[in-house]
Design a protein around this motif. Structure first.
Motif, PDB file in Angstrom:
ATOM      1  N   ARG A  34       0.795  -1.228   0.000  1.00 56.10           N
ATOM      2  CA  ARG A  34       0.000   0.000   0.000  1.00 56.10           C
ATOM      3  C   ARG A  34       0.829   1.280   0.000  1.00 56.10           C
ATOM      4  NH1 ARG A  34      -5.411  -0.937   1.044  1.00 56.10           N
ATOM      5  NH2 ARG A  34      -5.899  -3.037   1.770  1.00 56.10           N
ATOM      6  N   ALA A  46      -3.108  -0.461  -5.206  1.00 56.42           N
ATOM      7  CA  ALA A  46      -3.996   0.473  -5.917  1.00 56.42           C
ATOM      8  C   ALA A  46      -3.949   0.223  -7.421  1.00 56.42           C
ATOM      9  CB  ALA A  46      -3.618   1.917  -5.605  1.00 56.42           C
ATOM     10  N   ASN A  49      -5.835  -2.963  -8.130  1.00 50.50           N
ATOM     11  CA  ASN A  49      -7.272  -2.676  -8.040  1.00 50.50           C
ATOM     12  C   ASN A  49      -7.761  -1.934  -9.278  1.00 50.50           C
ATOM     13  OD1 ASN A  49      -8.668  -3.650  -5.668  1.00 50.50           O
ATOM     14  ND2 ASN A  49      -7.233  -2.412  -4.480  1.00 50.50           N
ATOM     15  N   ASP A  75     -13.014   5.880  -6.822  1.00 46.45           N
ATOM     16  CA  ASP A  75     -12.848   4.931  -5.727  1.00 46.45           C
ATOM     17  C   ASP A  75     -12.179   3.616  -6.134  1.00 46.45           C
ATOM     18  OD1 ASP A  75     -14.054   6.705  -4.006  1.00 46.45           O
ATOM     19  OD2 ASP A  75     -16.020   5.739  -4.132  1.00 46.45           O
ATOM     20  N   ASP A  78      -9.180   1.557  -3.948  1.00 48.37           N
ATOM     21  CA  ASP A  78      -9.459   0.633  -2.848  1.00 48.37           C
ATOM     22  C   ASP A  78     -10.660  -0.240  -3.207  1.00 48.37           C
ATOM     23  OD1 ASP A  78      -8.760  -0.380  -0.305  1.00 48.37           O
ATOM     24  OD2 ASP A  78     -10.426   0.705   0.605  1.00 48.37           O
ATOM     25  N   GLY A  81     -10.689  -3.532  -1.183  1.00 50.70           N
ATOM     26  CA  GLY A  81     -10.469  -3.394   0.253  1.00 50.70           C
ATOM     27  C   GLY A  81      -9.216  -4.090   0.764  1.00 50.70           C
ATOM     28  N   THR A  82      -9.115  -5.391   0.536  1.00 52.99           N
ATOM     29  CA  THR A  82      -7.972  -6.143   1.069  1.00 52.99           C
ATOM     30  C   THR A  82      -7.310  -6.948  -0.044  1.00 52.99           C
ATOM     31  OG1 THR A  82      -9.210  -8.171   1.563  1.00 52.99           O
ATOM     32  CG2 THR A  82      -9.176  -6.437   3.277  1.00 52.99           C
ATOM     33  N   TRP A  86      -8.950  -8.908  -3.208  1.00 45.34           N
ATOM     34  CA  TRP A  86      -8.453  -8.685  -4.567  1.00 45.34           C
ATOM     35  C   TRP A  86      -8.090 -10.026  -5.211  1.00 45.34           C
ATOM     36  CZ3 TRP A  86      -3.743 -10.044  -6.649  1.00 45.34           C
ATOM     37  CH2 TRP A  86      -3.580  -9.687  -7.991  1.00 45.34           C
TER      38      TRP A  86
END
Length: 169
Positions: A34, A46, A49, A75, A78, A81-82, A86
């Motif tokens: 992150r 990111a 994602n 958005d 993220d 989320g985790t 992912w």
């Protein structure tokens, strides 16, 4: 512009690349995943994602069983989320892309795709083949950014050359 063979090859390539990345990132700590790496989307997670968000959006335009991302355009960083979420969503999407590619005909690759551009709400029209090629190019481009971030962290990055893709993929 493209044919079914291209789409099948790129679907296999996408899944192979993502499996390699999963093997690397699942053992990384949160700070390395992150942390801002100075890349276009900041962090490794990111960027991953963003790729998944884009794949989901494009696939929702071709497959009625795929739901477009419901989050705001901004958005995507993220989106899952985790890392665990992912990984699960990436695996499922790669499988869905493969199934979709296998069911296409060359005729499906002709004509225009009409869609609403998420960022602006503008109606877009482009050749179907170009849109499909774009989805695969988008994946490859941003995975290259992940490759660079992994390398910058001193990690062994995955093999990306399509000519070295194993046949069993």
């Amino acid at each position: 512009m493209i044919d079914k063979g291209y789409v099948l090859t790129m679907a296999r390539y996408n899944a192979w690349q993502n499996r390699q990345i999963i093997d690397i990132v699942k053992v990384m700590d949160e700070a390395d995943l992150r942390g801002d790496q100075g890349a276009f989307f900041g962090s490794i997670l990111a960027t991953l994602n963003h790729i998944l968000w884009g794949d989901t959006l494009w696939m929702s335009r071709w497959c009625s069983d795929i739901v477009a991302p419901q989050r705001n355009f901004e958005d995507w960083a993220d989106y899952t989320g985790t890392l665990g979420n992912w990984e699960a969503q990436r695996f499922a999407m790669d499988g869905r892309i493969r199934i979709w590619a296998e069911t296409l005909s060359n005729l499906d690759l002709t004509g225009e795709l009409v869609w609403t551009y998420t960022a602006t709400g503008q109606e877009m029209r482009q050749p179907m083949g170009m849109c499909i090629a774009h989805m695969f190019n988008h994946q490859t481009h941003h995975r290259g950014q992940v490759h660079a971030m992994l390398t910058a962290q001193g990690r062994t990055a995955p093999t990306t050359d399509i000519v070295f893709m194993p046949e069993e993929n």
